[in-house]
Design a protein around this motif. Structure first.
Motif, PDB file in Angstrom:
ATOM      1  N   LEU A 281       0.899  -1.126  -0.114  1.00 23.15           N
ATOM      2  CA  LEU A 281       0.144   0.006   0.020  1.00 23.15           C
ATOM      3  C   LEU A 281       0.824   1.360   0.001  1.00 23.15           C
ATOM      4  O   LEU A 281       0.164   2.379  -0.335  1.00 23.15           O
ATOM      5  CB  LEU A 281      -0.914   0.018   1.117  1.00 23.15           C
ATOM      6  CG  LEU A 281      -1.846  -1.102   1.399  1.00 23.15           C
ATOM      7  CD1 LEU A 281      -2.678  -0.956   2.761  1.00 23.15           C
ATOM      8  CD2 LEU A 281      -2.611  -1.496   0.077  1.00 23.15           C
ATOM      9  N   GLY A 282       2.021   1.034   0.299  1.00 21.45           N
ATOM     10  CA  GLY A 282       2.986   2.385   0.406  1.00 21.45           C
ATOM     11  C   GLY A 282       4.324   1.831   1.306  1.00 21.45           C
ATOM     12  O   GLY A 282       4.556   0.861   1.711  1.00 21.45           O
ATOM     13  N   THR A 283       5.088   2.896   1.228  1.00 22.28           N
ATOM     14  CA  THR A 283       6.588   2.778   2.101  1.00 22.28           C
ATOM     15  C   THR A 283       6.598   3.986   3.000  1.00 22.28           C
ATOM     16  O   THR A 283       5.877   4.977   2.662  1.00 22.28           O
ATOM     17  CB  THR A 283       7.486   2.919   1.021  1.00 22.28           C
ATOM     18  OG1 THR A 283       7.630   4.273   0.300  1.00 22.28           O
ATOM     19  CG2 THR A 283       7.726   1.642   0.061  1.00 22.28           C
ATOM     20  N   LEU A 284       7.032   3.430   4.037  1.00 26.38           N
ATOM     21  CA  LEU A 284       7.500   4.407   5.406  1.00 26.38           C
ATOM     22  C   LEU A 284       8.807   4.440   5.403  1.00 26.38           C
ATOM     23  O   LEU A 284       9.477   3.482   5.711  1.00 26.38           O
ATOM     24  CB  LEU A 284       6.683   4.000   6.499  1.00 26.38           C
ATOM     25  CG  LEU A 284       5.105   4.178   6.479  1.00 26.38           C
ATOM     26  CD1 LEU A 284       4.305   2.819   5.960  1.00 26.38           C
ATOM     27  CD2 LEU A 284       4.428   4.112   7.960  1.00 26.38           C
ATOM     28  N   THR A 285       9.297   5.463   5.526  1.00 28.05           N
ATOM     29  CA  THR A 285      10.927   5.807   5.669  1.00 28.05           C
ATOM     30  C   THR A 285      10.844   6.756   6.952  1.00 28.05           C
ATOM     31  O   THR A 285      10.703   7.926   6.963  1.00 28.05           O
ATOM     32  CB  THR A 285      11.537   6.800   4.649  1.00 28.05           C
ATOM     33  OG1 THR A 285      11.261   6.165   3.266  1.00 28.05           O
ATOM     34  CG2 THR A 285      12.926   6.818   4.954  1.00 28.05           C
ATOM     35  N   VAL A 286      11.574   5.753   8.053  1.00 30.40           N
ATOM     36  CA  VAL A 286      11.424   6.483   9.353  1.00 30.40           C
ATOM     37  C   VAL A 286      12.352   7.821   9.573  1.00 30.40           C
ATOM     38  O   VAL A 286      13.591   7.807   8.729  1.00 30.40           O
ATOM     39  CB  VAL A 286      12.301   5.331  10.420  1.00 30.40           C
ATOM     40  CG1 VAL A 286      12.502   5.907  11.693  1.00 30.40           C
ATOM     41  CG2 VAL A 286      11.309   4.049  10.366  1.00 30.40           C
ATOM     42  N   SER A 287      11.562   8.758  10.097  1.00 26.59           N
ATOM     43  CA  SER A 287      12.442   9.878  10.171  1.00 26.59           C
ATOM     44  C   SER A 287      12.857  10.386  11.589  1.00 26.59           C
ATOM     45  O   SER A 287      13.539  11.459  11.843  1.00 26.59           O
ATOM     46  CB  SER A 287      11.388  11.148   9.437  1.00 26.59           C
ATOM     47  OG  SER A 287      10.230  10.942  10.259  1.00 26.59           O
ATOM     48  N   GLY A 288      12.248   9.391  12.530  1.00 31.00           N
ATOM     49  CA  GLY A 288      12.422   9.954  14.240  1.00 31.00           C
ATOM     50  C   GLY A 288      11.687   9.225  14.942  1.00 31.00           C
ATOM     51  O   GLY A 288      10.764   8.349  14.385  1.00 31.00           O
ATOM     52  N   SER A 289      11.602   9.237  16.482  1.00 27.14           N
ATOM     53  CA  SER A 289      10.768   8.906  17.073  1.00 27.14           C
ATOM     54  C   SER A 289      10.377   9.516  18.385  1.00 27.14           C
ATOM     55  O   SER A 289      11.465  10.210  18.694  1.00 27.14           O
ATOM     56  CB  SER A 289      10.984   7.284  17.598  1.00 27.14           C
ATOM     57  OG  SER A 289      12.422   7.306  18.015  1.00 27.14           O
ATOM     58  N   ASP A 290       9.518   9.255  19.203  1.00 28.26           N
ATOM     59  CA  ASP A 290       9.458   9.917  20.399  1.00 28.26           C
ATOM     60  C   ASP A 290       8.799   8.830  21.385  1.00 28.26           C
ATOM     61  O   ASP A 290       8.938   7.461  20.969  1.00 28.26           O
ATOM     62  CB  ASP A 290       8.449  10.767  20.623  1.00 28.26           C
ATOM     63  CG  ASP A 290       7.224  10.737  19.942  1.00 28.26           C
ATOM     64  OD1 ASP A 290       6.414   9.621  20.314  1.00 28.26           O
ATOM     65  OD2 ASP A 290       6.676  11.823  19.558  1.00 28.26           O
TER      66      ASP A 290
END
Length: 114
Positions: free
Chosen positions: A16-25
């Motif tokens: 369905l798509g791609t997610l490229t991690v940019s950060g976290s909390d």
């Protein structure tokens, strides 16, 4: 979570798509989202979830909470998975998508073979 890690968002083997991690909390992992054409039938459901989340932050009424829980159940019923290189990822995950931004929170602490 390492920024730059790429996950595919899948349902029943369809990307369905791609997610490229940019950060976290403390609450979620944040990512850039790039939809494929297969995401189109689900966009409205994710838009609805984002809208309700914002409304709940301003007004945590029982009626809104009930509506948000119903949308969350619909999202969970899709049985989405996040897969990364090496055929690892998450089978149980909460995913929020708003335009080209996403966040997710695995319901299991460790990635597993998919």
């Amino acid at each position: 979570m390492i920024p730059g890690t790429v996950y595919t968002l899948e349902r029943e083997g369809e990307v369905l798509g791609t997610l490229t991690v940019s950060g976290s909390d403390a609450l979620a992992i944040h990512a850039d989202f790039q939809a494929t054409p297969a995401f189109a039938p689900y966009r409205e459901l994710f838009n609805q979830e984002a809208l309700l989340t914002g409304r709940l932050a301003r007004n945590p009424s029982p009626a809104l909470l009930e509506e948000a829980e119903a949308v969350l159940e619909r999202l969970l019923s899709l049985k989405l998975i996040l897969r990364r290189e090496g055929n690892l990822g998450y089978r149980t995950v909460l995913v929020s998508i708003e335009s080209d931004r996403a966040s997710f929170r695995p319901l299991t602490p460790e990635e597993e073979p998919l």
